[in-house]
Design a protein around this motif. Structure first.
Motif, PDB file in Angstrom:
ATOM      1  N   SER A 154     -51.503  39.124 -41.784  1.00 55.93           N
ATOM      2  CA  SER A 154     -51.275  39.023 -40.344  1.00 55.93           C
ATOM      3  C   SER A 154     -52.417  39.655 -39.565  1.00 55.93           C
ATOM      4  O   SER A 154     -52.843  39.117 -38.534  1.00 55.93           O
ATOM      5  CB  SER A 154     -49.945  39.675 -39.964  1.00 55.93           C
ATOM      6  N   ALA A 179     -47.891  34.744 -47.433  1.00 57.49           N
ATOM      7  CA  ALA A 179     -48.514  35.886 -48.095  1.00 57.49           C
ATOM      8  C   ALA A 179     -48.218  35.867 -49.592  1.00 57.49           C
ATOM      9  O   ALA A 179     -49.111  36.113 -50.413  1.00 57.49           O
ATOM     10  CB  ALA A 179     -48.028  37.190 -47.469  1.00 57.49           C
ATOM     11  N   ASN A 212     -43.096  30.519 -43.870  1.00 57.00           N
ATOM     12  CA  ASN A 212     -43.116  31.640 -42.926  1.00 57.00           C
ATOM     13  C   ASN A 212     -44.197  32.621 -43.384  1.00 57.00           C
ATOM     14  O   ASN A 212     -44.834  32.421 -44.416  1.00 57.00           O
ATOM     15  CB  ASN A 212     -41.730  32.287 -42.811  1.00 57.00           C
ATOM     16  N   ARG A 213     -44.421  33.666 -42.610  1.00 52.12           N
ATOM     17  CA  ARG A 213     -45.511  34.605 -42.930  1.00 52.12           C
ATOM     18  C   ARG A 213     -45.336  35.247 -44.322  1.00 52.12           C
ATOM     19  O   ARG A 213     -46.295  35.375 -45.067  1.00 52.12           O
ATOM     20  CB  ARG A 213     -45.602  35.707 -41.875  1.00 52.12           C
ATOM     21  N   GLN A 214     -44.131  35.643 -44.655  1.00 53.53           N
ATOM     22  CA  GLN A 214     -43.912  36.278 -45.962  1.00 53.53           C
ATOM     23  C   GLN A 214     -44.158  35.284 -47.086  1.00 53.53           C
ATOM     24  O   GLN A 214     -44.804  35.602 -48.070  1.00 53.53           O
ATOM     25  CB  GLN A 214     -42.506  36.859 -46.069  1.00 53.53           C
ATOM     26  N   LYS A 240     -46.104  31.078 -34.862  1.00 55.22           N
ATOM     27  CA  LYS A 240     -45.233  30.882 -36.022  1.00 55.22           C
ATOM     28  C   LYS A 240     -45.986  30.092 -37.088  1.00 55.22           C
ATOM     29  O   LYS A 240     -46.981  30.564 -37.594  1.00 55.22           O
ATOM     30  CB  LYS A 240     -43.908  30.274 -35.625  1.00 55.22           C
ATOM     31  N   SER A 241     -45.542  28.887 -37.426  1.00 58.91           N
ATOM     32  CA  SER A 241     -46.206  28.136 -38.498  1.00 58.91           C
ATOM     33  C   SER A 241     -47.118  27.034 -37.971  1.00 58.91           C
ATOM     34  O   SER A 241     -47.612  26.217 -38.728  1.00 58.91           O
ATOM     35  CB  SER A 241     -45.156  27.526 -39.432  1.00 58.91           C
ATOM     36  N   ARG A 266     -48.389  40.902 -46.653  1.00 58.72           N
ATOM     37  CA  ARG A 266     -48.090  40.187 -45.410  1.00 58.72           C
ATOM     38  C   ARG A 266     -48.766  40.837 -44.213  1.00 58.72           C
ATOM     39  O   ARG A 266     -49.350  40.156 -43.362  1.00 58.72           O
ATOM     40  CB  ARG A 266     -46.585  40.113 -45.162  1.00 58.72           C
ATOM     41  N   LEU A 311     -55.265  37.170 -39.635  1.00 56.02           N
ATOM     42  CA  LEU A 311     -54.993  36.063 -38.713  1.00 56.02           C
ATOM     43  C   LEU A 311     -55.259  36.494 -37.269  1.00 56.02           C
ATOM     44  O   LEU A 311     -55.857  35.741 -36.490  1.00 56.02           O
ATOM     45  CB  LEU A 311     -53.551  35.579 -38.861  1.00 56.02           C
TER      46      LEU A 311
END
Length: 70
Positions: free
Chosen positions: A34, A23, A18-20, A50-51, A30, A37
């Motif tokens: 983001s 990161a 996931n994003r966290q 998402k992923s 994070r 991105l």
């Protein structure tokens, strides 16, 4: 991301984080990640949800191939 691109052999791939977690893996904040991105998305370099990621620029599939953007 290019490592996952090469591993998948495709412009579309998933990252199992996931994003966290991503990161933390990259040792970055994070929200800063983001933001970057989103900048890449806005510049037309990639799409993501998402992923799942899709590279919108050409890249060599293997390290032996020449870079088509040069």
């Amino acid at each position: 991301m290019s490592g996952q691109f090469h591993k998948a052999g495709s412009r579309t791939f998933s990252i199992p984080l996931n994003r966290q977690d991503m990161a933390d893996f990259l040792f970055v904040d994070r929200s800063a990640m983001s933001n970057e991105l989103c900048k890449m998305r806005d510049e037309g370099l990639l799409k993501f949800e998402k992923s799942k990621f899709e590279l919108l620029i050409e890249m060599p599939i293997t390290e032996d191939e020449p870079d088509p953007n040069l």
